[in-house]
Scaffold this motif. Structure first.
Motif, PDB file in Angstrom:
ATOM      1  N   ARG A  76      65.782   5.076 -28.642  1.00  0.00           N
ATOM      2  CA  ARG A  76      65.399   6.180 -27.157  1.00  0.00           C
ATOM      3  C   ARG A  76      64.016   5.765 -26.672  1.00  0.00           C
ATOM      4  NH1 ARG A  76      68.355  10.803 -26.893  1.00  0.00           N
ATOM      5  NH2 ARG A  76      66.402  12.057 -26.043  1.00  0.00           N
ATOM      6  N   ARG A  77      63.137   4.759 -27.635  1.00  0.00           N
ATOM      7  CA  ARG A  77      61.948   4.172 -27.250  1.00  0.00           C
ATOM      8  C   ARG A  77      62.064   2.943 -26.193  1.00  0.00           C
ATOM      9  NH1 ARG A  77      57.594   5.690 -31.992  1.00  0.00           N
ATOM     10  NH2 ARG A  77      57.687   7.808 -31.574  1.00  0.00           N
ATOM     11  N   GLY A  78      63.326   2.476 -26.246  1.00  0.00           N
ATOM     12  CA  GLY A  78      63.573   1.098 -25.558  1.00  0.00           C
ATOM     13  C   GLY A  78      63.571  -0.053 -26.457  1.00  0.00           C
ATOM     14  N   ILE A  79      63.616   0.229 -27.845  1.00  0.00           N
ATOM     15  CA  ILE A  79      63.556  -0.952 -28.736  1.00  0.00           C
ATOM     16  C   ILE A  79      65.227  -1.207 -28.966  1.00  0.00           C
ATOM     17  CG2 ILE A  79      62.961  -1.689 -30.991  1.00  0.00           C
ATOM     18  CD1 ILE A  79      60.542  -0.030 -30.896  1.00  0.00           C
ATOM     19  N   ARG A  80      65.686  -2.234 -28.552  1.00  0.00           N
ATOM     20  CA  ARG A  80      67.161  -2.420 -28.658  1.00  0.00           C
ATOM     21  C   ARG A  80      67.503  -3.817 -29.133  1.00  0.00           C
ATOM     22  NH1 ARG A  80      69.327   0.069 -24.225  1.00  0.00           N
ATOM     23  NH2 ARG A  80      71.207  -0.274 -25.301  1.00  0.00           N
ATOM     24  N   ARG A  81      68.405  -4.218 -29.691  1.00  0.00           N
ATOM     25  CA  ARG A  81      68.814  -5.168 -30.734  1.00  0.00           C
ATOM     26  C   ARG A  81      70.212  -5.588 -30.611  1.00  0.00           C
ATOM     27  NH1 ARG A  81      68.232  -4.689 -37.025  1.00  0.00           N
ATOM     28  NH2 ARG A  81      69.301  -6.702 -36.546  1.00  0.00           N
ATOM     29  N   THR A  82      70.374  -6.827 -31.194  1.00  0.00           N
ATOM     30  CA  THR A  82      71.756  -7.234 -31.512  1.00  0.00           C
ATOM     31  C   THR A  82      71.667  -7.872 -32.845  1.00  0.00           C
ATOM     32  OG1 THR A  82      71.348  -9.634 -31.121  1.00  0.00           O
ATOM     33  CG2 THR A  82      71.984  -8.290 -29.220  1.00  0.00           C
ATOM     34  N   PHE A  83      72.751  -8.213 -33.585  1.00  0.00           N
ATOM     35  CA  PHE A  83      72.945  -8.395 -34.876  1.00  0.00           C
ATOM     36  C   PHE A  83      73.181  -9.906 -34.994  1.00  0.00           C
ATOM     37  CE2 PHE A  83      73.400  -3.819 -34.356  1.00  0.00           C
ATOM     38  CZ  PHE A  83      72.931  -3.213 -35.614  1.00  0.00           C
ATOM     39  N   GLN A  84      72.860 -10.246 -36.229  1.00  0.00           N
ATOM     40  CA  GLN A  84      73.312 -11.730 -36.737  1.00  0.00           C
ATOM     41  C   GLN A  84      74.757 -11.746 -36.837  1.00  0.00           C
ATOM     42  OE1 GLN A  84      70.977 -12.629 -40.159  1.00  0.00           O
ATOM     43  NE2 GLN A  84      72.168 -14.417 -40.688  1.00  0.00           N
ATOM     44  N   ASN A  85      75.318 -10.813 -37.653  1.00  0.00           N
ATOM     45  CA  ASN A  85      76.855 -10.673 -37.840  1.00  0.00           C
ATOM     46  C   ASN A  85      77.119  -9.670 -36.566  1.00  0.00           C
ATOM     47  OD1 ASN A  85      76.922 -12.366 -40.039  1.00  0.00           O
ATOM     48  ND2 ASN A  85      76.242 -10.521 -41.301  1.00  0.00           N
ATOM     49  N   ILE A  86      78.052  -9.987 -35.522  1.00  0.00           N
ATOM     50  CA  ILE A  86      78.447  -9.044 -34.289  1.00  0.00           C
ATOM     51  C   ILE A  86      78.880  -7.905 -34.855  1.00  0.00           C
ATOM     52  CG2 ILE A  86      79.616  -9.076 -32.320  1.00  0.00           C
ATOM     53  CD1 ILE A  86      79.822 -12.066 -32.381  1.00  0.00           C
ATOM     54  N   ARG A  87      78.316  -6.711 -34.421  1.00  0.00           N
ATOM     55  CA  ARG A  87      78.486  -5.511 -34.811  1.00  0.00           C
ATOM     56  C   ARG A  87      79.340  -4.739 -33.395  1.00  0.00           C
ATOM     57  NH1 ARG A  87      75.455  -3.085 -39.919  1.00  0.00           N
ATOM     58  NH2 ARG A  87      76.897  -1.435 -39.663  1.00  0.00           N
ATOM     59  N   LEU A  88      80.452  -4.866 -33.176  1.00  0.00           N
ATOM     60  CA  LEU A  88      80.947  -4.258 -31.961  1.00  0.00           C
ATOM     61  C   LEU A  88      81.943  -3.006 -32.590  1.00  0.00           C
ATOM     62  CD1 LEU A  88      82.007  -7.387 -29.824  1.00  0.00           C
ATOM     63  CD2 LEU A  88      80.005  -5.715 -29.259  1.00  0.00           C
ATOM     64  N   PHE A  89      82.399  -2.344 -31.631  1.00  0.00           N
ATOM     65  CA  PHE A  89      83.051  -1.172 -31.896  1.00  0.00           C
ATOM     66  C   PHE A  89      84.546  -1.442 -31.932  1.00  0.00           C
ATOM     67  CE2 PHE A  89      79.450   0.777 -30.029  1.00  0.00           C
ATOM     68  CZ  PHE A  89      78.926   1.289 -31.159  1.00  0.00           C
ATOM     69  N   ASN A  90      85.481  -1.510 -33.031  1.00  0.00           N
ATOM     70  CA  ASN A  90      86.752  -1.948 -32.941  1.00  0.00           C
ATOM     71  C   ASN A  90      87.734  -1.195 -31.957  1.00  0.00           C
ATOM     72  OD1 ASN A  90      86.140  -3.521 -35.079  1.00  0.00           O
ATOM     73  ND2 ASN A  90      86.642  -1.683 -36.724  1.00  0.00           N
ATOM     74  N   SER A  91      87.439  -0.107 -31.709  1.00  0.00           N
ATOM     75  CA  SER A  91      88.526   0.902 -30.879  1.00  0.00           C
ATOM     76  C   SER A  91      88.002   0.915 -29.241  1.00  0.00           C
ATOM     77  CB  SER A  91      88.648   2.240 -31.423  1.00  0.00           C
ATOM     78  OG  SER A  91      87.559   2.797 -31.516  1.00  0.00           O
ATOM     79  N   LEU A  92      86.844   0.565 -28.971  1.00  0.00           N
ATOM     80  CA  LEU A  92      86.362   0.611 -27.573  1.00  0.00           C
ATOM     81  C   LEU A  92      86.506  -0.812 -26.791  1.00  0.00           C
ATOM     82  CD1 LEU A  92      82.967   2.429 -27.966  1.00  0.00           C
ATOM     83  CD2 LEU A  92      85.110   3.169 -28.146  1.00  0.00           C
ATOM     84  N   THR A  93      87.021  -0.477 -25.686  1.00  0.00           N
ATOM     85  CA  THR A  93      87.036  -1.434 -24.696  1.00  0.00           C
ATOM     86  C   THR A  93      85.681  -2.146 -24.280  1.00  0.00           C
ATOM     87  OG1 THR A  93      86.685  -0.376 -22.825  1.00  0.00           O
ATOM     88  CG2 THR A  93      89.135  -0.421 -23.542  1.00  0.00           C
TER      89      THR A  93
END
Lengths: 234, 297
Positions: A76-93
């Motif tokens: 919520r403060r705008g600190i955003r990130r990605t992951f070394q091992n991709i973490r996407l949601f299985n059931s979302l487009t």
């Protein structure tokens, strides 16, 4: 807003992963974080984004100062990130994956915000495909799209080119530069591909055994004898 | 032919109840990886509320609403008092806790209502029906099937089209990453328990309409069937829970129709045996989903 981590210590039982690390990233600056495996790079991203609570130390962004932060508050403060091992949601487009972030962290129409973020990452098609069905390189890009949808002040990219071929890595470099130009946010990027780090970063910070051993412009850091000994080799 | 149609309607009606119970179990499991064995007690709460309100002369429709509300409140209390502090605990601790909660609630029911069955005074329309040729159809079965269809459809649209639904689906996939999207953990978990409680309440209305007695352990059997339905379908997936519910009901009604009277007492054992064989073939259930290893919130 400038981001600052001061004297951060992170201990896991007997192991000190971060030993008094300080890091400052100005608005619009891209900082590369490099170092050998186990030097504390991802741990620093984890304490910054609220995955772990540090043993001690403090963080600030603009006028706000904190010592511990939850995952949600960091986002919520705008600190955003990605992951070394991709973490996407299985059931979302693809579109839904980005919509989750734009719905809760954005203002205005969530669908429009999500589409804008996808456009920035060159997702002109595949929006209705399942996220986890995408090719690996596209999944990497989708994670970045999700991380920039909604409020973004400070972006943490954990090995965004890991597992990508040369062309795909080049594309990530172009994307990161475009994000900085359009959004004006500070960016920290961890990567083992030194070409990526040298091409995209304004400054490089080198960690070894949980401590900062060097910091400065890429070319200068590359010649630092301590960095050569600890990480780059001869 | 009529007999087959009759059995088909029975199976769909029973499957509807199992599907609703399975959905309630699956919603909480998919987010918290908590196999909530106290889900049956939520149904018992609804059963006793139905008994008490109908006995007090309350109109059946209001009594039904009160039963669902009681189940939702009980689910929220369970989350707040029993499970919230244990969210970061390992799944085994959560499992044992849910058993303990189930036993504690059954003891409470025993204390307040006694061991004797409480007969629920159902309205007359429950037994009414109509004929199509030789086939007799109960309005109750039609009602159960139609309402369950509407609930499953509404739940699908809710999860697919709304922001909260999107949050619940992402949380079911990966709770920690969902929180990185700025979503409040408590809101998602409370939402899941509310839905689970409402589904338990509605399933209880249908269950007690077919078995109009409530005892402290009433919820155990439907909970067990609902849980097995989830496992057959594939734990962690909501559509799989619905399919598992109907499959279990068809197995049960089909076996009952085929088996001789002398084997009827062993119906559950036979059905569960078939379920075990099914799981030998597909250990993750028919539509088993891949789950993230990060089980903690």
């Amino acid at each position: 807003m400038n981001f600052k981590a001061s004297d951060v210590v992170m201990k896991f039982k007997g192991l000190t992963a971060l030993d008094g690390v300080s890091l400052e990233v100005a608005k619009g600056e891209i900082v590369g974080l490099i170092g050998p495996n186990g030097s504390g790079k991802t741990t620093l991203l984890n304490v910054t984004s609220g995955v772990y609570s540090p043993t001690s130390g403090s963080f600030s962004m603009g006028a706000e100062i904190w010592s511990k932060i939850s995952l949600r508050d960091a986002a919520r403060r705008g600190i955003r990130r990605t992951f070394q091992n991709i973490r996407l949601f299985n059931s979302l487009t693809v579109l839904e994956t980005v919509e989750v972030a734009s719905a809760w962290l954005g203002t205005g129409d969530r669908r429009e915000n999500a589409l804008n973020a996808l456009d920035e990452l060159h997702f002109t098609q595949h929006r209705d495909r399942m996220a986890t069905e995408l090719a690996y390189g596209m999944q990497r890009r989708l994670e970045i799209a999700r991380a920039i949808a909604g409020k973004l002040e400070f972006l943490l990219l954990d090995e965004p080119t890991a597992g990508l071929n040369h062309g795909e890595s080049e594309e990530i470099v172009t994307i990161v530069q475009a994000i900085r130009r359009r959004r004006g946010c500070g960016i920290v990027i961890i990567d083992h591909d030194l070409n990526v780090i040298m091409n995209v970063c304004d400054r490089v910070v080198v960690l070894s055994e949980g401590k900062v051993i060097a910091s400065g412009p890429p070319q200068e850091v590359r010649r630092d004898p301590q960095v050569i000994k600890a990480y780059l080799g001869s | 032919m009529e007999l087959m149609l009759q059995q088909f309607i029975n199976a769909v009606s029973l499957g509807s109840i199992y599907a609703l119970v399975a959905l309630g179990v699956a919603i909480v499991f998919s987010i918290l990886r908590l196999a909530n064995f106290a889900h049956g007690e939520l149904m018992t709460v609804a059963g006793y509320t139905l008994y008490a309100t109908l006995l007090a002369g309350v109109h059946w429709f209001l009594a039904a609403l009160a039963a669902i509300a009681a189940s939702v409140i009980a689910a929220l209390l369970l989350e707040r008092l029993a499970y919230r502090r244990l969210r970061s605990a390992n799944p085994l601790t959560l499992l044992i806790t849910s058993f303990a909660v189930s036993v504690a609630l059954q003891s409470l029911f025993l204390l307040f209502f006694g061991a004797r069955p409480k007969g629920i005074e159902l309205p007359a329309f429950v037994d009414a029906g109509f004929r199509i040729g030789q086939l007799r159809v109960q309005w109750l079965d039609v009602f159960i099937i139609v309402i369950t269809g509407l609930i499953v459809l509404s739940l699908h649209l809710f999860l697919k089209k709304t922001v909260i639904g999107l949050a619940l689906r992402s949380a079911a996939d990966d709770f920690r990453t969902t929180r990185l999207m700025g979503i409040k953990a408590n809101a998602v978990v409370v939402g899941a328990f509310m839905l689970s409680g409402a589904l338990a309440g509605i399933a209880a209305l249908f269950y007690f309409a077919t078995v109009p007695n409530v005892v402290p352990s009433s919820g155990f059997e439907p909970m067990l069937k609902g849980f097995i339905a989830c496992v057959i379908g594939g734990l962690g997936s909501l559509p799989a829970a619905v399919v598992g519910g109907f499959l279990l009901a068809f197995l049960e009604v089909g076996s009952d129709a085929i088996l001789s009277n002398s084997l009827s007492p062993y119906l559950d054992a036979i059905v569960f045996g078939i379920a075990i064989i099914l799981l030998r073939w597909r250990p993750g259930g028919l539509f088993g989903v891949r789950m993230t290893e990060d089980l903690r919130v």
